[in-house]
Design a protein around this motif. Structure first.
Motif, PDB file in Angstrom:
ATOM      1  N   ALA A 183       0.829  -1.205   0.000  1.00  0.00           N
ATOM      2  CA  ALA A 183       0.000   0.000   0.000  1.00  0.00           C
ATOM      3  C   ALA A 183       0.864   1.255   0.000  1.00  0.00           C
ATOM      4  O   ALA A 183       0.540   2.244  -0.661  1.00  0.00           O
ATOM      5  CB  ALA A 183      -0.932  -0.004   1.203  1.00  0.00           C
ATOM      6  N   LEU A 184       1.961   1.208   0.730  1.00  0.00           N
ATOM      7  CA  LEU A 184       2.881   2.349   0.757  1.00  0.00           C
ATOM      8  C   LEU A 184       3.436   2.602  -0.649  1.00  0.00           C
ATOM      9  O   LEU A 184       3.551   3.749  -1.086  1.00  0.00           O
ATOM     10  CB  LEU A 184       4.005   2.081   1.759  1.00  0.00           C
ATOM     11  N   GLY A 185       3.725   1.550  -1.365  1.00  0.00           N
ATOM     12  CA  GLY A 185       4.164   1.677  -2.752  1.00  0.00           C
ATOM     13  C   GLY A 185       3.072   2.238  -3.646  1.00  0.00           C
ATOM     14  O   GLY A 185       3.334   3.078  -4.509  1.00  0.00           O
ATOM     15  N   ASP A 186       1.829   1.803  -3.422  1.00  0.00           N
ATOM     16  CA  ASP A 186       0.696   2.345  -4.182  1.00  0.00           C
ATOM     17  C   ASP A 186       0.569   3.847  -3.963  1.00  0.00           C
ATOM     18  O   ASP A 186       0.372   4.616  -4.907  1.00  0.00           O
ATOM     19  CB  ASP A 186      -0.620   1.676  -3.759  1.00  0.00           C
ATOM     20  N   VAL A 187       0.687   4.268  -2.717  1.00  0.00           N
ATOM     21  CA  VAL A 187       0.571   5.694  -2.391  1.00  0.00           C
ATOM     22  C   VAL A 187       1.722   6.478  -3.017  1.00  0.00           C
ATOM     23  O   VAL A 187       1.518   7.561  -3.576  1.00  0.00           O
ATOM     24  CB  VAL A 187       0.510   5.917  -0.870  1.00  0.00           C
ATOM     25  N   ALA A 188       2.921   5.932  -2.944  1.00  0.00           N
ATOM     26  CA  ALA A 188       4.076   6.621  -3.543  1.00  0.00           C
ATOM     27  C   ALA A 188       3.873   6.792  -5.046  1.00  0.00           C
ATOM     28  O   ALA A 188       4.173   7.852  -5.602  1.00  0.00           O
ATOM     29  CB  ALA A 188       5.361   5.842  -3.252  1.00  0.00           C
ATOM     30  N   ARG A 189       3.334   5.768  -5.715  1.00  0.00           N
ATOM     31  CA  ARG A 189       3.065   5.891  -7.145  1.00  0.00           C
ATOM     32  C   ARG A 189       1.967   6.920  -7.412  1.00  0.00           C
ATOM     33  O   ARG A 189       2.050   7.692  -8.365  1.00  0.00           O
ATOM     34  CB  ARG A 189       2.682   4.534  -7.744  1.00  0.00           C
ATOM     35  N   ALA A 190       0.949   6.947  -6.544  1.00  0.00           N
ATOM     36  CA  ALA A 190      -0.136   7.916  -6.708  1.00  0.00           C
ATOM     37  C   ALA A 190       0.368   9.347  -6.554  1.00  0.00           C
ATOM     38  O   ALA A 190      -0.071  10.251  -7.260  1.00  0.00           O
ATOM     39  CB  ALA A 190      -1.254   7.633  -5.705  1.00  0.00           C
ATOM     40  N   LYS A 191       1.286   9.551  -5.629  1.00  0.00           N
ATOM     41  CA  LYS A 191       1.844  10.884  -5.386  1.00  0.00           C
ATOM     42  C   LYS A 191       2.919  11.251  -6.407  1.00  0.00           C
ATOM     43  O   LYS A 191       3.244  12.418  -6.562  1.00  0.00           O
ATOM     44  CB  LYS A 191       2.453  10.954  -3.988  1.00  0.00           C
ATOM     45  N   GLY A 192       3.477  10.245  -7.059  1.00  0.00           N
ATOM     46  CA  GLY A 192       4.554  10.471  -8.025  1.00  0.00           C
ATOM     47  C   GLY A 192       5.864   9.964  -7.461  1.00  0.00           C
ATOM     48  O   GLY A 192       6.443  10.578  -6.565  1.00  0.00           O
ATOM     49  N   MET A 193       6.318   8.840  -7.967  1.00  0.00           N
ATOM     50  CA  MET A 193       7.512   8.180  -7.432  1.00  0.00           C
ATOM     51  C   MET A 193       8.739   9.081  -7.512  1.00  0.00           C
ATOM     52  O   MET A 193       9.542   9.120  -6.584  1.00  0.00           O
ATOM     53  CB  MET A 193       7.749   6.866  -8.169  1.00  0.00           C
ATOM     54  N   ALA A 194       8.866   9.848  -8.591  1.00  0.00           N
ATOM     55  CA  ALA A 194      10.028  10.730  -8.727  1.00  0.00           C
ATOM     56  C   ALA A 194      10.019  11.801  -7.646  1.00  0.00           C
ATOM     57  O   ALA A 194      11.064  12.115  -7.062  1.00  0.00           O
ATOM     58  CB  ALA A 194      10.046  11.367 -10.114  1.00  0.00           C
ATOM     59  N   GLU A 195       8.842  12.342  -7.355  1.00  0.00           N
ATOM     60  CA  GLU A 195       8.724  13.385  -6.314  1.00  0.00           C
ATOM     61  C   GLU A 195       9.016  12.804  -4.931  1.00  0.00           C
ATOM     62  O   GLU A 195       9.712  13.417  -4.123  1.00  0.00           O
ATOM     63  CB  GLU A 195       7.321  14.000  -6.343  1.00  0.00           C
ATOM     64  N   GLY A 243      15.341  11.605  -0.604  1.00  0.00           N
ATOM     65  CA  GLY A 243      16.777  11.553  -0.857  1.00  0.00           C
ATOM     66  C   GLY A 243      17.225  10.220  -1.427  1.00  0.00           C
ATOM     67  O   GLY A 243      18.419   9.964  -1.541  1.00  0.00           O
ATOM     68  N   LEU A 244      16.267   9.382  -1.796  1.00  0.00           N
ATOM     69  CA  LEU A 244      16.583   8.083  -2.403  1.00  0.00           C
ATOM     70  C   LEU A 244      16.468   8.193  -3.923  1.00  0.00           C
ATOM     71  O   LEU A 244      15.708   9.014  -4.430  1.00  0.00           O
ATOM     72  CB  LEU A 244      15.595   7.014  -1.923  1.00  0.00           C
ATOM     73  N   GLY A 245      17.184   7.364  -4.624  1.00  0.00           N
ATOM     74  CA  GLY A 245      17.024   7.291  -6.066  1.00  0.00           C
ATOM     75  C   GLY A 245      15.684   6.648  -6.388  1.00  0.00           C
ATOM     76  O   GLY A 245      15.181   5.821  -5.625  1.00  0.00           O
ATOM     77  N   ARG A 246      15.107   7.026  -7.514  1.00  0.00           N
ATOM     78  CA  ARG A 246      13.801   6.487  -7.890  1.00  0.00           C
ATOM     79  C   ARG A 246      13.836   4.973  -8.003  1.00  0.00           C
ATOM     80  O   ARG A 246      12.947   4.279  -7.505  1.00  0.00           O
ATOM     81  CB  ARG A 246      13.356   7.117  -9.213  1.00  0.00           C
ATOM     82  N   GLU A 247      14.869   4.433  -8.623  1.00  0.00           N
ATOM     83  CA  GLU A 247      14.991   2.982  -8.750  1.00  0.00           C
ATOM     84  C   GLU A 247      15.152   2.308  -7.389  1.00  0.00           C
ATOM     85  O   GLU A 247      14.597   1.237  -7.158  1.00  0.00           O
ATOM     86  CB  GLU A 247      16.145   2.610  -9.684  1.00  0.00           C
ATOM     87  N   SER A 248      15.895   2.938  -6.493  1.00  0.00           N
ATOM     88  CA  SER A 248      16.059   2.397  -5.141  1.00  0.00           C
ATOM     89  C   SER A 248      14.728   2.370  -4.408  1.00  0.00           C
ATOM     90  O   SER A 248      14.419   1.433  -3.670  1.00  0.00           O
ATOM     91  CB  SER A 248      17.060   3.232  -4.340  1.00  0.00           C
ATOM     92  N   LEU A 249      13.935   3.406  -4.626  1.00  0.00           N
ATOM     93  CA  LEU A 249      12.625   3.476  -3.991  1.00  0.00           C
ATOM     94  C   LEU A 249      11.703   2.394  -4.529  1.00  0.00           C
ATOM     95  O   LEU A 249      11.022   1.705  -3.766  1.00  0.00           O
ATOM     96  CB  LEU A 249      12.030   4.865  -4.208  1.00  0.00           C
ATOM     97  N   TYR A 250      11.687   2.219  -5.848  1.00  0.00           N
ATOM     98  CA  TYR A 250      10.903   1.131  -6.435  1.00  0.00           C
ATOM     99  C   TYR A 250      11.331  -0.210  -5.849  1.00  0.00           C
ATOM    100  O   TYR A 250      10.501  -1.051  -5.502  1.00  0.00           O
ATOM    101  CB  TYR A 250      11.070   1.087  -7.959  1.00  0.00           C
ATOM    102  N   LYS A 251      12.634  -0.411  -5.732  1.00  0.00           N
ATOM    103  CA  LYS A 251      13.167  -1.665  -5.216  1.00  0.00           C
ATOM    104  C   LYS A 251      12.759  -1.875  -3.753  1.00  0.00           C
ATOM    105  O   LYS A 251      12.381  -2.972  -3.353  1.00  0.00           O
ATOM    106  CB  LYS A 251      14.696  -1.669  -5.335  1.00  0.00           C
ATOM    107  N   ALA A 252      12.815  -0.815  -2.961  1.00  0.00           N
ATOM    108  CA  ALA A 252      12.474  -0.914  -1.533  1.00  0.00           C
ATOM    109  C   ALA A 252      10.998  -1.202  -1.323  1.00  0.00           C
ATOM    110  O   ALA A 252      10.625  -1.812  -0.310  1.00  0.00           O
ATOM    111  CB  ALA A 252      12.857   0.379  -0.819  1.00  0.00           C
ATOM    112  N   LEU A 253      10.141  -0.773  -2.247  1.00  0.00           N
ATOM    113  CA  LEU A 253       8.699  -0.919  -2.065  1.00  0.00           C
ATOM    114  C   LEU A 253       8.081  -2.023  -2.918  1.00  0.00           C
ATOM    115  O   LEU A 253       6.863  -2.187  -2.929  1.00  0.00           O
ATOM    116  CB  LEU A 253       8.010   0.421  -2.365  1.00  0.00           C
ATOM    117  N   ARG A 254       8.919  -2.805  -3.592  1.00  0.00           N
ATOM    118  CA  ARG A 254       8.371  -3.893  -4.411  1.00  0.00           C
ATOM    119  C   ARG A 254       7.942  -5.054  -3.506  1.00  0.00           C
ATOM    120  O   ARG A 254       8.431  -5.198  -2.380  1.00  0.00           O
ATOM    121  CB  ARG A 254       9.378  -4.336  -5.454  1.00  0.00           C
ATOM    122  N   PRO A 255       7.039  -5.895  -3.998  1.00  0.00           N
ATOM    123  CA  PRO A 255       6.609  -7.060  -3.216  1.00  0.00           C
ATOM    124  C   PRO A 255       7.799  -7.940  -2.837  1.00  0.00           C
ATOM    125  O   PRO A 255       8.690  -8.185  -3.645  1.00  0.00           O
ATOM    126  CB  PRO A 255       5.669  -7.805  -4.170  1.00  0.00           C
TER     127      PRO A 255
END
Length: 96
Positions: free
Chosen positions: A40-52, A58-70
């Motif tokens: 759900a946290l990943g869903d919210v981050a995508r809704a708000k804009g992962m880059a933002e 202060g994390l890279g976008r790819e790192s954030l995707y990786k941290a929030l993946r299933p």
């Protein structure tokens, strides 16, 4: 013959207000499986804009995707930073 197109459900498309986001996170936090809340946290981050969110944390976008993946096991600091970036904080109350 008519053709029906079925698309995958994406909760991020419906998280369009702070109230909706808070209720969504509260509901998923009640699930005994922590993967539900992290998803759900990943869903919210995508809704708000992962880059933002990446920029605010202060994390890279790819790192954030990786941290929030299933199946990921993000650090507490990462979860806390994402919550702050989306404008949500954890609160605690005594259980009676």
């Amino acid at each position: 013959m008519n053709t029906v197109t079925i698309r995958d459900f994406d909760p991020a498309h419906y998280l369009d207000s702070d109230e909706m986001i808070v209720e969504y996170l509260k509901a998923t936090a009640e699930d005994p499986n922590p993967e539900v809340f992290l998803g759900a946290l990943g869903d919210v981050a995508r809704a708000k804009g992962m880059a933002e969110i990446a920029k605010k944390t202060g994390l890279g976008r790819e790192s954030l995707y990786k941290a929030l993946r299933p199946g990921a096991h993000p650090r507490y600091e990462t979860v806390k930073a994402v919550l702050k970036a989306i404008g949500v904080e954890l609160t605690f109350k005594a259980v009676s």
